[in-house]
Design a protein around this motif. Structure first.
Motif, short mmCIF file in Angstrom:
data_model
loop_
_atom_site.label_atom_id
_atom_site.label_comp_id
_atom_site.label_asym_id
_atom_site.label_seq_id
_atom_site.Cartn_x
_atom_site.Cartn_y
_atom_site.Cartn_z
N ARG A 156 1.56 -2.16 0.16
CA ARG A 156 2.87 -1.52 0.27
C ARG A 156 3.09 -0.69 -0.99
O ARG A 156 2.95 -1.19 -2.10
CB ARG A 156 3.97 -2.57 0.38
N PHE A 157 3.41 0.60 -0.82
CA PHE A 157 3.57 1.43 -2.00
C PHE A 157 5.00 1.85 -2.26
O PHE A 157 5.32 2.34 -3.34
CB PHE A 157 2.65 2.67 -1.93
N ALA A 158 5.90 1.67 -1.29
CA ALA A 158 7.29 2.07 -1.52
C ALA A 158 8.20 1.40 -0.49
O ALA A 158 7.76 1.00 0.59
CB ALA A 158 7.45 3.58 -1.45
N ARG A 159 9.48 1.30 -0.86
CA ARG A 159 10.50 0.80 0.06
C ARG A 159 11.66 1.79 0.07
O ARG A 159 11.85 2.57 -0.85
CB ARG A 159 11.02 -0.57 -0.37
N VAL A 277 -5.84 5.16 -2.31
CA VAL A 277 -4.90 4.04 -2.30
C VAL A 277 -4.29 3.86 -3.68
O VAL A 277 -3.07 3.70 -3.82
CB VAL A 277 -5.61 2.75 -1.85
N GLU A 278 -5.11 3.90 -4.71
CA GLU A 278 -4.61 3.75 -6.08
C GLU A 278 -3.67 4.90 -6.43
O GLU A 278 -2.63 4.69 -7.07
CB GLU A 278 -5.78 3.69 -7.06
N PHE A 279 -4.02 6.11 -6.01
CA PHE A 279 -3.21 7.28 -6.33
C PHE A 279 -1.82 7.18 -5.72
O PHE A 279 -0.81 7.38 -6.41
CB PHE A 279 -3.91 8.55 -5.83
N ILE A 280 -1.74 6.89 -4.42
CA ILE A 280 -0.43 6.91 -3.77
C ILE A 280 0.47 5.79 -4.27
O ILE A 280 1.69 5.94 -4.35
CB ILE A 280 -0.58 6.88 -2.23
N CYS A 281 -0.13 4.66 -4.66
CA CYS A 281 0.68 3.59 -5.23
C CYS A 281 1.21 3.97 -6.61
O CYS A 281 2.32 3.58 -6.99
CB CYS A 281 -0.14 2.30 -5.31
N GLU A 282 0.44 4.75 -7.36
CA GLU A 282 0.88 5.20 -8.68
C GLU A 282 2.07 6.14 -8.60
O GLU A 282 2.85 6.25 -9.55
CB GLU A 282 -0.26 5.93 -9.39
N TYR A 284 4.73 5.90 -6.96
CA TYR A 284 6.02 5.23 -6.81
C TYR A 284 6.04 3.98 -7.70
O TYR A 284 6.02 2.85 -7.21
CB TYR A 284 6.26 4.87 -5.33
N PRO A 285 6.08 4.19 -9.02
CA PRO A 285 5.98 3.06 -9.96
C PRO A 285 7.14 2.08 -9.84
O PRO A 285 6.99 0.90 -10.15
CB PRO A 285 5.94 3.74 -11.33
N THR A 286 8.32 2.54 -9.40
CA THR A 286 9.46 1.64 -9.25
C THR A 286 9.41 0.89 -7.93
O THR A 286 10.18 -0.06 -7.74
CB THR A 286 10.77 2.42 -9.32
N GLY A 287 8.54 1.31 -7.01
CA GLY A 287 8.48 0.67 -5.71
C GLY A 287 9.46 1.22 -4.71
O GLY A 287 9.53 0.75 -3.57
#
Length: 291
Positions: A156-159, A277-282, A284-287
């Motif tokens: 999960r990379f963002a909410r 996967v690593e890029f897109i998670c980076e 949105y650092p706050t989630g």
């Protein structure tokens, strides 16, 4: 046939003996001797004559060497190439993504991704359906609130929090705390007629009375801004309109919209999938998702 035994046979032949091969490679003499014996037993022929002062390769051994030297070289080159690809990912990355996410964010994100990884080329199919990654040859999928699927893994990379909004001229009805007053509502085509909208930790409830059923959240937002009714929309989609006072917030739901990036394998995933996967998670650092 054990490829390692075949490679050790080439090593022994090139070094002039098992002892020399051991000194050159650092492999124990016992290991090299055992692999040579295993290879001879598998083939049913003797490859090297033991006991002499000088290495004696049999005719069968000479034939095996001449026929496999190119194959061994190709395997070594392929292994080295695979390791280089891990350090410098390349090739086409095929992505399945929902339409709204593609429209709001994906173009900007992929431009930055390509700047970082210029040897990766990207193809995106944007549709509001669940794609089959294997049958449709997708490397990754971006999904909203995905169902559990044992064949897929990911992160999960963002909410995003759902927000009940309307224009300032539409009055928010006030309930008595027991009932859920009706409101003219613009809903998605997937809306259930038994749905109740709950906001402010469930303290306020509303009964939507659909006046429009639409298939696009952007169209829903536009209809709300034109004064057609209220709607429950992702906060990121209406944040700018709320800041400008074009819309007002009637409350936030206590449920979240989750965005996930999924792929088919956790073990030995391809380098291009791993870096995406690593890029897109980076991003949105706050989630929390934001435009």
């Amino acid at each position: 046939m054990d490829i390692n035994a075949l490679k050790d046979f080439h090593l022994i032949a090139a070094s002039g003996g098992i002892g020399a091969a051991s000194r050159a490679s650092g492999k124990p003499k016992a290991t090299l001797s055992r692999r040579l014996t295993d290879l001879e037993e598998v083939l049913g022929v003797r490859l090297i004559e033991r006991g002499g002062q000088k290495l004696q390769i049999t005719e069968a051994g000479e034939r095996l060497l001449s026929r496999t030297v190119g194959a061994i070289r190709d395997i070594d080159e392929a292994v080295e190439s695979a390791r280089e690809d891990t350090a410098n990912p390349s090739g086409w990355l095929r992505i399945a993504a929902p339409l709204l996410f593609s429209q709001l964010a994906l173009g900007r994100l992929l431009a930055e991704f390509r700047r970082r990884y210029p040897h990766i080329y990207v193809e995106v199919i944007s549709e509001n359906r669940v794609s089959d990654l294997v049958d449709e040859h997708f490397d990754v999928a971006i999904r909203i609130n995905p169902r559990s699927n044992s064949a897929l893994v990911g992160r999960r990379f963002a909410r995003d929090k759902l927000t009940l909004v309307a224009v300032p001229t539409v009055q928010m009805p006030v309930g008595d705390g027991q009932s859920a007053p009706e409101i003219p509502a613009i809903v998605m085509s997937t809306y259930s007629d038994t749905e109740i909208w709950r906001v402010q930790d469930g303290q306020c409830r509303f009964t939507p009375q659909p006046v429009m059923r639409l298939s696009s959240l952007l169209t829903v937002r536009d209809a709300v801004m034109a004064g057609a009714g209220a709607a429950m929309l992702p906060g990121s989609l209406v944040s700018q309109q709320l800041e400008k006072g074009e819309l007002v917030c009637w409350g936030e739901a206590d449920t979240f919209t989750e965005l996930w990036v999924l792929h088919t394998s956790r073990r030995l995933q391809s380098p291009k999938v791993k870096v995406f996967v690593e890029f897109i998670c980076e991003q949105y650092p706050t989630g929390w998702f934001s435009i």
